[in-house]
Write a protein that holds these residues in place. Structure first.
Motif, short mmCIF file in Angstrom:
data_model
loop_
_atom_site.label_atom_id
_atom_site.label_comp_id
_atom_site.label_asym_id
_atom_site.label_seq_id
_atom_site.Cartn_x
_atom_site.Cartn_y
_atom_site.Cartn_z
N TRP A 20 0.82 -1.21 0.00
CA TRP A 20 0.00 0.00 0.00
C TRP A 20 0.86 1.26 0.00
O TRP A 20 0.33 2.36 -0.14
CB TRP A 20 -0.94 0.01 1.21
N LEU A 21 2.18 1.10 0.12
CA LEU A 21 3.07 2.26 0.07
C LEU A 21 3.25 2.71 -1.38
O LEU A 21 3.06 1.93 -2.31
CB LEU A 21 4.44 1.89 0.65
N PRO A 22 3.64 3.97 -1.58
CA PRO A 22 4.01 4.38 -2.94
C PRO A 22 5.13 3.50 -3.49
O PRO A 22 5.98 3.02 -2.74
CB PRO A 22 4.50 5.83 -2.73
N VAL A 23 5.12 3.28 -4.79
CA VAL A 23 6.06 2.33 -5.40
C VAL A 23 7.51 2.70 -5.10
O VAL A 23 8.32 1.83 -4.74
CB VAL A 23 5.84 2.26 -6.92
N SER A 24 7.85 3.98 -5.25
CA SER A 24 9.24 4.39 -5.05
C SER A 24 9.70 4.11 -3.62
O SER A 24 10.82 3.60 -3.39
CB SER A 24 9.40 5.87 -5.37
N LEU A 25 8.85 4.40 -2.63
CA LEU A 25 9.20 4.14 -1.24
C LEU A 25 9.27 2.64 -0.97
O LEU A 25 10.16 2.17 -0.25
CB LEU A 25 8.18 4.80 -0.32
N HIS A 26 8.37 1.90 -1.55
CA HIS A 26 8.36 0.44 -1.38
C HIS A 26 9.67 -0.16 -1.89
O HIS A 26 10.27 -1.02 -1.25
CB HIS A 26 7.17 -0.15 -2.12
N LYS A 27 10.13 0.27 -3.05
CA LYS A 27 11.37 -0.26 -3.62
C LYS A 27 12.57 0.07 -2.74
O LYS A 27 13.46 -0.77 -2.54
CB LYS A 27 11.58 0.30 -5.03
#
Length: 282
Positions: free
Chosen positions: A78-85
Motif C-alpha cells: 500500500w506504500l508508494p512504489v518508489s518508497l516500497h522499492k
C-alpha cells in the motif's frame, strides 16, 4: 439498479479535448503505454490506443511499473512504489548477514519480482522510467508530434504525472481509472461512473457523513474527466472477427443459439483451474 446520473463535463464542440477534434492520427503518431502488470489494467490502455488508430507495432511502446512481491512485501504494497522499492532494497541488505533472519529467509525474503519475473511475457517489458520517457517525448515532438502517454492502475500514477511534469509541452497524458489525486497532473482522466458513486444522491445516503471527507473523488467530474459505463477493453470488431475464426471449428458443432459468458481471468486473490471452470459451467 438505477443508473448513476452525473452532469456531463464541458468540452469542445465534439465533446472531446482539442487533440481529438481533427482525428488523433493527424496530431499524435506515437504512444507509450504504462502498465502495472495486471492484465485488466493494461488491456484498458491497449484498447484505448487501438481505438485511437495507433495500431502498428512500431508506433507504440509498452512499459511497466513493478513493485517487489512475496514475503514481507505483501505488507508494504500500500506504500508508494518508489518508497516500497527503497525499503525492499534496504531490508534485504540489512538482513542479508543476520543469522536469525537467514533462518526464516524463505518466508520473509521471498524472491523479488524486480529480480525474478514471474511470467515469461514480463521479461521483455522494460521498467517505466519517467525521465527516459520524457526525454524520448522531447526528441520526437518535431517529427511525430506530442507523445501520447496512456497509463492505468494506482502504481502508474506517480510515473505518468512525473512524465507530464518533465515534458509538459511534448506529451498528452491520459490516466485510466481515477488517480485519487489532483486531476491537474494529467491532460485527461478516463474513469467509470461508479468511481463517483459517493457523490450521487444514493451514495450520499449510504456513506456516513464523517467518512465523506476521506473518500475520493470529492468533486464532480470536470472537463478533464471522461466517464465510461464499464471498463475499456480490446474487444473491437476486428478482434471479435479474429476470435470467431479461431474458435469456429470448436463452436460450430454445438447447438445454437450459444450463450458466451466472459468471466475474466485469474487475479491475485483467485487462481483459476480447470476444476473452477467446470464448476462454473455446471
Amino acid at each position: 439498479m438505477r443508473p448513476i446520473r452525473l452532469p456531463e463535463p464541458p468540452g469542445t464542440s465534439s465533446g472531446m479535448p482539442e487533440i481529438f477534434d481533427s482525428g488523433v492520427s493527424s496530431v499524435v503518431r506515437r504512444a507509450v503505454i504504462i502498465g502495472n502488470g495486471v492484465p485488466g489494467a493494461e488491456n484498458q490502455c491497449i484498447g484505448l490506443v487501438r481505438a485511437l488508430g495507433i495500431t502498428q507495432s512500431n508506433t507504440h511502446s509498452i512499459f511497466r511499473v513493478t513493485r517487489p512481491r512475496g514475503g514481507y512485501n505483501e505488507w508494504l504494497r500500500w506504500l508508494p512504489v518508489s518508497l516500497h522499492k527503497r525499503l525492499d532494497y534496504l531490508i534485504r541488505h540489512i538482513c542479508a548477514d543476520l543469522p536469525l533472519i537467514n533462518h526464516f529467509k524463505g518466508k520473509l525474503l521471498a524472491p523479488s519480482t524486480l529480480a525474478q519475473r514471474t511470467s515469461a511475457n514480463s521479461i521483455s517489458v522494460p521498467e517505466a522510467d519517467a525521465r527516459q520517457i520524457a526525454a524520448m517525448a522531447r526528441e520526437i515532438t518535431d517529427k511525430e508530434g506530442p507523445l501520447l502517454v496512456v497509463a492505468s492502475g494506482r502504481d502508474t500514477v506517480s510515473i505518468a504525472s512525473a512524465i507530464k511534469r518533465l515534458a509538459p509541452q511534448n506529451t498528452f497524458v491520459i490516466q485510466i481509472q481515477h488517480p485519487r489525486s489532483q486531476l491537474n497532473r494529467f491532460d485527461l482522466v478516463v474513469t467509470p461512473h461508479h468511481d463517483f458513486y459517493a457523490l450521487t444522491p444514493a451514495g450520499r445516503q449510504q456513506v456516513p457523513r464523517f467518512l465523506r471527507n476521506w473518500i475520493t473523488p470529492r468533486e464532480p467530474p470536470d472537463r478533464k474527466v471522461v466517464l465510461t459505463v464499464g471498463a475499456l477493453h480490446q474487444a473491437d470488431f476486428a478482434t471479435l472477427r479474429m476470435a470467431a475464426a479461431q474458435w469456429h471449428d470448436e463452436l460450430a458443432p454445438l447447438p445454437k443459439p450459444l450463450l458466451v459468458v466472459n468471466i475474466g481471468g485469474p487475479t491475485s486473490k483467485k487462481f483459476y483451474t480447470s476444476r473452477n471452470l467446470k464448476v462454473a459451467s455446471c
